[in-house]
Design a protein around this motif. Structure first.
Motif, mmCIF file in Angstrom:
data_model
loop_
_atom_site.group_PDB
_atom_site.id
_atom_site.type_symbol
_atom_site.label_atom_id
_atom_site.label_comp_id
_atom_site.label_asym_id
_atom_site.label_seq_id
_atom_site.Cartn_x
_atom_site.Cartn_y
_atom_site.Cartn_z
ATOM 1 N N ILE A 162 55.250 -9.364 -78.876
ATOM 2 C CA ILE A 162 56.693 -9.197 -79.006
ATOM 3 C C ILE A 162 56.970 -7.712 -79.190
ATOM 4 C CG2 ILE A 162 58.739 -9.685 -80.375
ATOM 5 C CD1 ILE A 162 57.739 -12.125 -78.935
ATOM 6 N N GLY A 163 57.864 -7.198 -78.376
ATOM 7 C CA GLY A 163 58.207 -5.788 -78.453
ATOM 8 C C GLY A 163 59.632 -5.574 -78.909
ATOM 9 N N VAL A 221 60.039 0.839 -78.957
ATOM 10 C CA VAL A 221 60.077 1.267 -80.354
ATOM 11 C C VAL A 221 58.809 0.814 -81.071
ATOM 12 C CG1 VAL A 221 61.302 1.033 -82.535
ATOM 13 C CG2 VAL A 221 62.588 1.211 -80.393
ATOM 14 N N SER A 222 58.474 -0.462 -80.893
ATOM 15 C CA SER A 222 57.298 -1.008 -81.546
ATOM 16 C C SER A 222 56.901 -2.304 -80.866
ATOM 17 C CB SER A 222 57.578 -1.261 -83.031
ATOM 18 O OG SER A 222 56.419 -1.743 -83.690
ATOM 19 N N PHE A 278 59.414 3.076 -89.432
ATOM 20 C CA PHE A 278 59.672 1.692 -89.025
ATOM 21 C C PHE A 278 58.417 0.851 -89.224
ATOM 22 C CE2 PHE A 278 63.243 2.448 -85.640
ATOM 23 C CZ PHE A 278 63.950 3.210 -86.571
ATOM 24 N N THR A 279 58.626 -0.427 -89.538
ATOM 25 C CA THR A 279 57.516 -1.360 -89.694
ATOM 26 C C THR A 279 57.843 -2.678 -88.999
ATOM 27 O OG1 THR A 279 56.969 -0.409 -91.863
ATOM 28 C CG2 THR A 279 56.033 -2.560 -91.328
ATOM 29 N N ILE A 280 56.943 -3.116 -88.142
ATOM 30 C CA ILE A 280 57.108 -4.397 -87.466
ATOM 31 C C ILE A 280 56.260 -5.446 -88.185
ATOM 32 C CG2 ILE A 280 55.220 -4.062 -85.808
ATOM 33 C CD1 ILE A 280 57.013 -5.378 -83.678
ATOM 34 N N SER A 281 56.802 -6.670 -88.281
ATOM 35 C CA SER A 281 56.055 -7.735 -88.946
ATOM 36 C C SER A 281 56.445 -9.067 -88.330
ATOM 37 C CB SER A 281 56.326 -7.727 -90.450
ATOM 38 O OG SER A 281 57.702 -7.951 -90.714
ATOM 39 N N ARG A 282 55.662 -10.088 -88.681
ATOM 40 C CA ARG A 282 55.900 -11.410 -88.099
ATOM 41 C C ARG A 282 55.786 -12.456 -89.196
ATOM 42 N NH1 ARG A 282 52.443 -11.599 -83.332
ATOM 43 N NH2 ARG A 282 50.766 -11.485 -84.857
ATOM 44 N N CYS A 318 64.736 -7.236 -78.698
ATOM 45 C CA CYS A 318 63.363 -7.703 -78.770
ATOM 46 C C CYS A 318 63.036 -8.371 -77.439
ATOM 47 C CB CYS A 318 63.126 -8.649 -79.941
ATOM 48 S SG CYS A 318 64.077 -10.175 -79.949
ATOM 49 N N ALA A 319 61.752 -8.383 -77.114
ATOM 50 C CA ALA A 319 61.329 -8.879 -75.812
ATOM 51 C C ALA A 319 59.992 -9.587 -75.933
ATOM 52 C CB ALA A 319 61.222 -7.719 -74.830
#
Length: 128
Positions: free
Chosen positions: A32-33, A46-47, A67-71, A95-96
């Motif tokens: 997931i982007g 971005v991430s 920035f921080t990406i999480s799931r 998001c993609a």
């Protein structure tokens, strides 16, 4: 289907957390982007968070550290925590999803053509 939320007007230095909720598929099975598009500019990565099997998290240089990406598997949602926001972060954030079986690596995660499905976007204006 992907649905972004959490956007809104903020002042420089403030924080915001974006959400990307999925329906109809499991988010942790594919990358997931997060992308953004500022007025008059091309969409940029971005991430990205890879599938739970492949692992991997990448950030654009411009947002590294901030920035921080999480799931969250239970909520089938991917988040983008954005701290120390700057006026140059102003954009519509998307998001993609790469699709079932999709995969990206460090050299390809920013390529918009790697992603099959996109959310509608959420606006993040950053100004004094």
């Amino acid at each position: 289907q992907l649905v972004e939320s959490g956007g809104g007007f903020v002042q420089p230095g403030e924080s915001l957390k974006l959400s990307c909720a999925a329906s109809g598929f499991t988010l942790d099975h594919s990358p997931i982007g997060w992308f953004r598009q500022a007025p008059g500019k091309e969409r940029e990565g971005v991430s990205c968070i890879a599938s739970s099997v492949d692992g991997g998290i990448w950030y654009a240089d411009s947002v590294e550290v901030r920035f921080t990406i999480s799931r969250d598997r239970a909520k089938n949602t991917v988040y983008l925590q954005m701290n120390s926001l700057k006026p140059e972060d102003t954009a519509v954030y998307y998001c993609a999803y790469t699709g079932v079986g999709g995969t990206v690596v460090e050299d390809t995660w920013t390529d918009v053509d790697e992603y099959d499905d996109w959310g509608q976007g959420t606006q993040v204006p950053v100004a004094s």
